[in-house]
Design an enzyme around this catalytic site. Structure first.
Site, PDB file in Angstrom:
ATOM      1  N   ASP A  98    -104.749 -54.865  11.783  1.00 35.35           N
ATOM      2  CA  ASP A  98    -104.002 -55.792  12.678  1.00 35.35           C
ATOM      3  C   ASP A  98    -102.801 -55.020  13.049  1.00 35.35           C
ATOM      4  OD1 ASP A  98    -105.684 -57.740  12.207  1.00 35.35           O
ATOM      5  OD2 ASP A  98    -104.543 -58.843  10.809  1.00 35.35           O
ATOM      6  N   MET A 138     -94.482 -67.065  12.485  1.00 37.55           N
ATOM      7  CA  MET A 138     -94.652 -67.260  13.812  1.00 37.55           C
ATOM      8  C   MET A 138     -94.077 -68.208  14.364  1.00 37.55           C
ATOM      9  SD  MET A 138     -98.829 -67.162  13.147  1.00 37.55           S
ATOM     10  CE  MET A 138     -98.830 -68.140  11.592  1.00 37.55           C
ATOM     11  N   LYS A 192    -103.791 -58.298  17.002  1.00 32.71           N
ATOM     12  CA  LYS A 192    -103.612 -59.757  17.641  1.00 32.71           C
ATOM     13  C   LYS A 192    -101.884 -59.512  18.153  1.00 32.71           C
ATOM     14  CE  LYS A 192    -106.047 -61.988  14.843  1.00 32.71           C
ATOM     15  NZ  LYS A 192    -105.928 -63.166  13.919  1.00 32.71           N
TER      16      LYS A 192
HETATM   17  N1  SAH Z   1    -100.336 -62.594   6.360  1.00 29.38           N
HETATM   18  C1  SAH Z   1     -99.013 -62.440   6.658  1.00 29.38           C
HETATM   19  C2  SAH Z   1     -98.375 -63.429   7.886  1.00 29.38           C
HETATM   20  C3  SAH Z   1     -99.312 -63.436   9.247  1.00 29.38           C
HETATM   21  S1  SAH Z   1     -98.738 -64.514  10.328  1.00 29.38           S
HETATM   22  C4  SAH Z   1     -97.912 -62.608   5.617  1.00 29.38           C
HETATM   23  O1  SAH Z   1     -98.405 -62.961   4.461  1.00 29.38           O
HETATM   24  O2  SAH Z   1     -96.884 -62.358   5.678  1.00 29.38           O
HETATM   25  C5  SAH Z   1     -97.645 -63.279  11.155  1.00 29.38           C
HETATM   26  C6  SAH Z   1     -96.044 -63.872  11.051  1.00 29.38           C
HETATM   27  O3  SAH Z   1     -95.697 -63.356   9.747  1.00 29.38           O
HETATM   28  C7  SAH Z   1     -95.180 -63.020  11.863  1.00 29.38           C
HETATM   29  O4  SAH Z   1     -95.147 -63.842  13.180  1.00 29.38           O
HETATM   30  C8  SAH Z   1     -94.081 -63.294  11.357  1.00 29.38           C
HETATM   31  O5  SAH Z   1     -93.615 -64.774  11.211  1.00 29.38           O
HETATM   32  C9  SAH Z   1     -94.320 -63.124   9.561  1.00 29.38           C
HETATM   33  N2  SAH Z   1     -94.283 -61.379   9.514  1.00 29.38           N
HETATM   34  C10 SAH Z   1     -95.138 -60.669   8.993  1.00 29.38           C
HETATM   35  N3  SAH Z   1     -94.420 -59.648   8.854  1.00 29.38           N
HETATM   36  C11 SAH Z   1     -93.148 -59.531   8.851  1.00 29.38           C
HETATM   37  C12 SAH Z   1     -92.057 -58.845   8.712  1.00 29.38           C
HETATM   38  N4  SAH Z   1     -92.199 -57.650   8.360  1.00 29.38           N
HETATM   39  N5  SAH Z   1     -90.828 -59.350   8.938  1.00 29.38           N
HETATM   40  C13 SAH Z   1     -90.535 -60.671   9.354  1.00 29.38           C
HETATM   41  N6  SAH Z   1     -91.706 -61.634   9.621  1.00 29.38           N
HETATM   42  C14 SAH Z   1     -92.762 -60.999   9.439  1.00 29.38           C
END
Ligand code: SAH
Length: 278
Positions: free
Chosen positions: A53, A192, A75
């Site tokens: 992704d 998100m 995405k």
């Molecule tokens: N599976 C992922 C989340 C996927 S949804 C997890 O466990 O982290 C995607 C959202 O995750 C983004 O919109 C943001 O809100 C958050 N996110 C993912 N990586 C991030 C990062 N490095 N810093 C801040 N927010 C992050």
């Protein structure tokens, strides 16, 4: 990198097993490759085919051997380059045809990553799979900013919620249990939520959470260029707008955010300096 607009062509002579292949759903963590689990790093080094992704950082992808096939199925909010059904279909087609593949997802595969849906599809199709957990963005951001999410002086519960819009057209809205999220002595972490932060802030206040509740937004946690803004539930939307905060960013709401004043400095010290000082 294989772009989806190009026909998918894979090196035919490796990774093909007799019968169904195998899928490893791997959590890539929040970005810093040092935050991968040992098991995830091993799966990446041994991979022959990776579906990944846009949340997966380049530094993590760099662990995949140059000889492996990489397919970007990313995405970007509002611009899905492949629908979730398309991703599942591709995965089933490849693994069903005997390929062993790594499905690499940001953070933890089972937290807001739709990994659950992918696992269900694999189980339904009788394709063997396993899941390697990853450090979710909340854990990465918490450690990197000095905000202990459940410090006992501040919070007895911790809620992860999604700020993602649901529904169709005009009816698209953030549909959350606002009553639950507005409870005292609780930390709320919103994934998100950059685009819907004004709605989230207004709804929580309308359901009784004080506008003075400390709040933070952490952009690109654990990655180069990480930014943290702190304010209150009332001020955060304006602050994020003024500083042009973009996804991926995580919102944290609760008095634990105050601890950043005391703990943030240590969290911000680069690892090398910390080792030298130890
Ligand atoms: N599976 C992922 C989340 C996927 S949804 C997890 O466990 O982290 C995607 C959202 O995750 C983004 O919109 C943001 O809100 C958050 N996110 C993912 N990586 C991030 C990062 N490095 N810093 C801040 N927010 C992050």
């Amino acid at each position: 990198m294989t772009l989806l607009s190009e026909p998918l062509q894979f090196t035919p002579d490796h990774g093909i097993a007799a019968g169904p292949g195998h899928v490893t759903l791997v959590g890539a963590g929040p970005g810093d490759p040092d935050l991968l689990t040992v098991k995830a790093a091993r799966a990446l080094r041994e991979a022959t085919l990776v579906l990944y992704d846009n949340l997966v950082s380049q530094d993590v992808l760099a662990l995949v051997p140059a000889s492996a096939d990489r397919v970007y199925v990313g995405k970007i909010s509002g611009h899905h380059s492949l629908s979730q059904d398309g991703i599942i279909e591709l995965m089933l087609r490849l693994a069903g045809g005997g390929r062993r593949l790594v499905r690499l997802k940001g953070g933890d595969p089972y937290i807001f990553g739709r990994g659950g849906e992918e696992a269900e599809a694999l189980a339904g199709a009788g394709i063997p799979f396993d899941v390697i957990p990853g450090i979710s963005a909340a854990q990465g951001a918490s450690a990197a900013t000095g905000i202990p999410l459940t410090h006992r002086d501040h919070a007895e519960s911790l809620v992860y919620a999604t700020g993602h819009l649901r529904g169709e057209g005009e009816a698209r809205t953030v549909d959350l249990d606002w009553q639950l999220l507005s409870r005292p002595r609780q930390t709320v972490v919103i994934y998100m939520g950059v685009g819907t932060l004004p709605v989230i802030s207004a709804q929580l206040q309308a359901h009784g959470l004080s506008g003075n509740t400390p709040a933070a937004i952490v952009e690109r946690a654990t990655q180069p260029g990480q930014r943290t803004l702190t304010g209150t539930l009332a001020t955060l939307p304006e602050l994020a707008k003024r500083h042009d905060v973009r996804a991926p960013a995580l919102i944290m709401i609760g008095t634990v955010v105050l601890l950043r004043a005391e703990l943030g400095q240590a969290a911000a010290t680069p690892a090398v300096a910390r080792t030298a000082a130890a």
